[in-house]
Each structure stands twice: as structure tokens, then as C-alpha cells.
Scaffold this motif. Structure first.
Motif, PDB file in Angstrom:
ATOM      1  N   PHE A  99      12.024  44.271  39.269  1.00  0.00           N
ATOM      2  CA  PHE A  99      12.213  43.596  40.554  1.00  0.00           C
ATOM      3  C   PHE A  99      13.060  42.335  40.382  1.00  0.00           C
ATOM      4  CE2 PHE A  99       8.529  45.871  42.533  1.00  0.00           C
ATOM      5  CZ  PHE A  99       9.142  46.211  43.718  1.00  0.00           C
ATOM      6  N   SER A 100      12.744  41.533  39.355  1.00  0.00           N
ATOM      7  CA  SER A 100      13.496  40.292  39.111  1.00  0.00           C
ATOM      8  C   SER A 100      14.968  40.581  38.864  1.00  0.00           C
ATOM      9  CB  SER A 100      12.915  39.540  37.919  1.00  0.00           C
ATOM     10  OG  SER A 100      11.631  39.076  38.208  1.00  0.00           O
ATOM     11  N   GLU A 101      15.252  41.580  38.046  1.00  0.00           N
ATOM     12  CA  GLU A 101      16.632  41.935  37.728  1.00  0.00           C
ATOM     13  C   GLU A 101      17.367  42.478  38.960  1.00  0.00           C
ATOM     14  OE1 GLU A 101      18.860  42.086  34.543  1.00  0.00           O
ATOM     15  OE2 GLU A 101      17.723  40.273  35.000  1.00  0.00           O
ATOM     16  N   CYS A 102      16.704  43.304  39.743  1.00  0.00           N
ATOM     17  CA  CYS A 102      17.332  43.838  40.963  1.00  0.00           C
ATOM     18  C   CYS A 102      17.693  42.706  41.920  1.00  0.00           C
ATOM     19  CB  CYS A 102      16.403  44.835  41.657  1.00  0.00           C
ATOM     20  SG  CYS A 102      16.246  46.423  40.805  1.00  0.00           S
ATOM     21  N   PRO A 108      23.112  37.270  48.026  1.00  0.00           N
ATOM     22  CA  PRO A 108      22.333  36.697  49.127  1.00  0.00           C
ATOM     23  C   PRO A 108      22.640  37.450  50.423  1.00  0.00           C
ATOM     24  CG  PRO A 108      23.259  34.953  47.780  1.00  0.00           C
ATOM     25  CD  PRO A 108      23.880  36.247  47.309  1.00  0.00           C
ATOM     26  N   GLY A 109      21.600  37.796  51.154  1.00  0.00           N
ATOM     27  CA  GLY A 109      21.752  38.588  52.371  1.00  0.00           C
ATOM     28  C   GLY A 109      21.776  40.088  52.115  1.00  0.00           C
ATOM     29  N   GLY A 110      21.757  40.495  50.844  1.00  0.00           N
ATOM     30  CA  GLY A 110      21.776  41.912  50.493  1.00  0.00           C
ATOM     31  C   GLY A 110      20.400  42.543  50.610  1.00  0.00           C
ATOM     32  N   PHE A 111      20.354  43.852  50.405  1.00  0.00           N
ATOM     33  CA  PHE A 111      19.112  44.596  50.582  1.00  0.00           C
ATOM     34  C   PHE A 111      18.735  45.364  49.323  1.00  0.00           C
ATOM     35  CE2 PHE A 111      20.844  44.026  54.786  1.00  0.00           C
ATOM     36  CZ  PHE A 111      19.741  43.524  55.460  1.00  0.00           C
ATOM     37  N   LEU A 112      17.453  45.307  48.993  1.00  0.00           N
ATOM     38  CA  LEU A 112      16.876  46.093  47.917  1.00  0.00           C
ATOM     39  C   LEU A 112      16.065  47.213  48.561  1.00  0.00           C
ATOM     40  CD1 LEU A 112      15.952  46.691  44.985  1.00  0.00           C
ATOM     41  CD2 LEU A 112      14.137  45.002  45.329  1.00  0.00           C
ATOM     42  N   ILE A 113      16.411  48.440  48.234  1.00  0.00           N
ATOM     43  CA  ILE A 113      15.681  49.609  48.706  1.00  0.00           C
ATOM     44  C   ILE A 113      14.790  50.059  47.555  1.00  0.00           C
ATOM     45  CG2 ILE A 113      15.856  51.928  49.671  1.00  0.00           C
ATOM     46  CD1 ILE A 113      17.275  49.701  51.355  1.00  0.00           C
ATOM     47  N   PHE A 114      13.491  50.082  47.790  1.00  0.00           N
ATOM     48  CA  PHE A 114      12.531  50.416  46.749  1.00  0.00           C
ATOM     49  C   PHE A 114      11.766  51.674  47.134  1.00  0.00           C
ATOM     50  CE2 PHE A 114       8.194  49.963  44.965  1.00  0.00           C
ATOM     51  CZ  PHE A 114       8.512  49.993  43.615  1.00  0.00           C
ATOM     52  N   LYS A 115      11.669  52.615  46.201  1.00  0.00           N
ATOM     53  CA  LYS A 115      10.928  53.864  46.431  1.00  0.00           C
ATOM     54  C   LYS A 115       9.816  53.961  45.409  1.00  0.00           C
ATOM     55  CE  LYS A 115      11.522  58.857  46.211  1.00  0.00           C
ATOM     56  NZ  LYS A 115      11.237  59.178  44.805  1.00  0.00           N
ATOM     57  N   VAL A 132       8.628  38.788  45.943  1.00  0.00           N
ATOM     58  CA  VAL A 132       9.328  39.051  47.197  1.00  0.00           C
ATOM     59  C   VAL A 132       8.501  40.022  48.037  1.00  0.00           C
ATOM     60  CG1 VAL A 132      11.502  39.853  48.198  1.00  0.00           C
ATOM     61  CG2 VAL A 132      11.494  38.787  45.938  1.00  0.00           C
ATOM     62  N   SER A 133       8.396  39.729  49.328  1.00  0.00           N
ATOM     63  CA  SER A 133       7.669  40.621  50.233  1.00  0.00           C
ATOM     64  C   SER A 133       8.650  41.545  50.944  1.00  0.00           C
ATOM     65  CB  SER A 133       6.912  39.812  51.295  1.00  0.00           C
ATOM     66  OG  SER A 133       5.936  39.019  50.673  1.00  0.00           O
ATOM     67  N   PRO A 134       8.249  42.794  51.169  1.00  0.00           N
ATOM     68  CA  PRO A 134       9.153  43.701  51.873  1.00  0.00           C
ATOM     69  C   PRO A 134       9.329  43.296  53.333  1.00  0.00           C
ATOM     70  CG  PRO A 134       7.048  44.786  51.405  1.00  0.00           C
ATOM     71  CD  PRO A 134       7.005  43.439  50.764  1.00  0.00           C
ATOM     72  N   LEU A 135      10.533  43.573  53.860  1.00  0.00           N
ATOM     73  CA  LEU A 135      10.793  43.369  55.288  1.00  0.00           C
ATOM     74  C   LEU A 135      10.098  44.443  56.108  1.00  0.00           C
ATOM     75  CD1 LEU A 135      14.640  42.693  55.366  1.00  0.00           C
ATOM     76  CD2 LEU A 135      12.831  41.082  55.949  1.00  0.00           C
ATOM     77  N   PHE A 136      10.304  45.707  55.684  1.00  0.00           N
ATOM     78  CA  PHE A 136       9.704  46.842  56.382  1.00  0.00           C
ATOM     79  C   PHE A 136       9.701  48.047  55.461  1.00  0.00           C
ATOM     80  CE2 PHE A 136      14.225  46.992  57.344  1.00  0.00           C
ATOM     81  CZ  PHE A 136      14.547  48.329  57.168  1.00  0.00           C
ATOM     82  N   GLY A 137       9.020  49.080  55.893  1.00  0.00           N
ATOM     83  CA  GLY A 137       8.950  50.326  55.131  1.00  0.00           C
ATOM     84  C   GLY A 137       7.914  51.228  55.751  1.00  0.00           C
ATOM     85  N   ASN A 138       7.729  52.391  55.161  1.00  0.00           N
ATOM     86  CA  ASN A 138       6.712  53.285  55.700  1.00  0.00           C
ATOM     87  C   ASN A 138       5.358  52.937  55.105  1.00  0.00           C
ATOM     88  OD1 ASN A 138       7.486  54.347  53.149  1.00  0.00           O
ATOM     89  ND2 ASN A 138       6.563  56.295  53.684  1.00  0.00           N
ATOM     90  N   LYS A 139       4.307  53.088  55.898  1.00  0.00           N
ATOM     91  CA  LYS A 139       2.960  52.705  55.482  1.00  0.00           C
ATOM     92  C   LYS A 139       2.039  53.913  55.329  1.00  0.00           C
ATOM     93  CE  LYS A 139       3.185  48.198  57.672  1.00  0.00           C
ATOM     94  NZ  LYS A 139       2.560  47.270  58.608  1.00  0.00           N
ATOM     95  N   LYS A 150      17.370  39.543  50.048  1.00  0.00           N
ATOM     96  CA  LYS A 150      17.493  38.321  49.270  1.00  0.00           C
ATOM     97  C   LYS A 150      17.948  37.230  50.222  1.00  0.00           C
ATOM     98  CE  LYS A 150      19.751  36.540  45.099  1.00  0.00           C
ATOM     99  NZ  LYS A 150      20.577  36.956  43.950  1.00  0.00           N
ATOM    100  N   ASP A 151      17.222  36.128  50.225  1.00  0.00           N
ATOM    101  CA  ASP A 151      17.586  35.011  51.098  1.00  0.00           C
ATOM    102  C   ASP A 151      19.059  34.677  50.962  1.00  0.00           C
ATOM    103  OD1 ASP A 151      15.423  34.287  52.630  1.00  0.00           O
ATOM    104  OD2 ASP A 151      14.635  32.848  51.181  1.00  0.00           O
ATOM    105  N   GLY A 152      19.674  34.370  52.099  1.00  0.00           N
ATOM    106  CA  GLY A 152      21.086  34.025  52.121  1.00  0.00           C
ATOM    107  C   GLY A 152      21.357  32.582  51.795  1.00  0.00           C
ATOM    108  N   LYS A 153      20.359  31.845  51.352  1.00  0.00           N
ATOM    109  CA  LYS A 153      20.496  30.408  51.075  1.00  0.00           C
ATOM    110  C   LYS A 153      21.280  30.167  49.811  1.00  0.00           C
ATOM    111  CE  LYS A 153      16.072  29.581  53.280  1.00  0.00           C
ATOM    112  NZ  LYS A 153      14.697  29.265  53.093  1.00  0.00           N
TER     113      LYS A 153
END
Length: 153
Positions: A99-102, A108-115, A132-139, A150-153
Motif C-alpha cells: 500500500f505504501s509503495e502504491c 497527487p489526485g490519482g487513484f489506487l484501485i485495490f482488489k 489510507v481509507s477507501p473512497l468507495f467500493g463494493n461491500k 492520494k491527496d492533491g496537497k
């Protein structure tokens, strides 16, 4: 054109519809081809690399796909092991580092898709391994797709 997407554990690219997409770099720790129980398995990444130590610069990709091995145990000649790989004894540290490496190589502003498949380890155990907490996904179901940013800061 710069490739904008990195799949860090591509395996045999089973969920990809476009297995040769020009924007994607496919990476895996192994390159192998085998036949198991009359099924052909072909792991043929663009880059041989380890998701715990991704060989790319920081803030490089718009999207990173992280579909790590999810099996703690599998038979030596298991089709599941051949297609998806197997976790090490240090799987918690491995997933946390992954997760840290990804997130490191994600812009910044990019998306990590995790399966993740819950066949042996529940998703809640996995989510404890990242800050990092997920934005959304299936539950529901056993296979989870989660989206992080990733925060755009």
C-alpha cells in the motif's frame, strides 16, 4: 506518450479486458508460463518487479492497480496459486508495504484501485494495514474492489 497506469501485481491479467493497453505498464514479481490441470497460465509482465519495492519514481502514475496475492496457503500444484500467487509468511508487512509503495508512485489526485478476495483473509484485516481509507467500493460478496485517492496537497 507516457504510460499513466501501473498494475503492480498483474499476474496473468485475468480481469483486464485490454491486456495490451498502451497506457498500462504491467508489473509482476514473476514471469512464467505453465500448464496446470489442462489450463494454460501465462504471467508475462512488461516489468519484473516487487510491489513492496516498486521500481518507479515517486508521483509517477495517475492510477495504480493493486491486486496482490490473497492466498496464505495453497497446494504446490494449485491452479489458484499459479494464477494469483501466494502470500509470504510476513503477509501483513508485505501488504502494508505494498500500500505504501502504491501510494508513493501515485500522483497527487490519482487513484489506487485495490482488489481483494476474502477466501482466506477478511477485508477488514487488510484495511488495518494501510493508513489510507477507501473512497468507495463494493461491500458485498467475497471479492472486493476498493478505490483510494492520494491527496492533491
Amino acid at each position: 506518450m507516457t504510460k499513466r497506469i501501473l498494475d503492480v501485481c498483474c499476474g496473468s491479467k485475468m480481469f483486464w479486458f485490454q491486456k495490451q493497453h498502451s497506457d498500462v505498464i504491467f508489473m509482476d514479481i514473476r514471469k512464467e508460463e505453465c500448464e496446470i490441470y489442462d489450463k494454460h497460465v501465462n504471467v508475462n509482465p512488461d516489468v519484473i518487479g516487487d510491489f513492496r519495492d516498486i521500481p518507479f519514481k515517486t508521483n509517477r502514475f495517475d492510477m495504480v492497480v493493486f491486486d496482490p496475492p490473497h492466498l496464505r496457503w495453497a497446494g504446490h500444484n494449485s491452479i489458484m496459486r499459479a494464477q494469483y500467487g501466494q502470500l509470504s509468511r510476513n503477509w501483513e508487512q508485505d501488504i502494508s508495504q505494498g500500500f505504501s509503495e502504491c501510494m508513493r508512485v501515485l500522483r497527487p489526485g490519482g487513484f489506487l484501485i485495490f482488489k481483494w478476495s476474502e477466501c482466506q483473509i477478511k477485508i477488514n484485516e487488510i484495511l488495518k494495514l494501510t493508513e489510507v481509507s477507501p473512497l468507495f467500493g463494493n461491500k458485498r460478496g467475497d471479492t472486493h474492489w476498493l478505490v483510494f485517492t492520494k491527496d492533491g496537497k
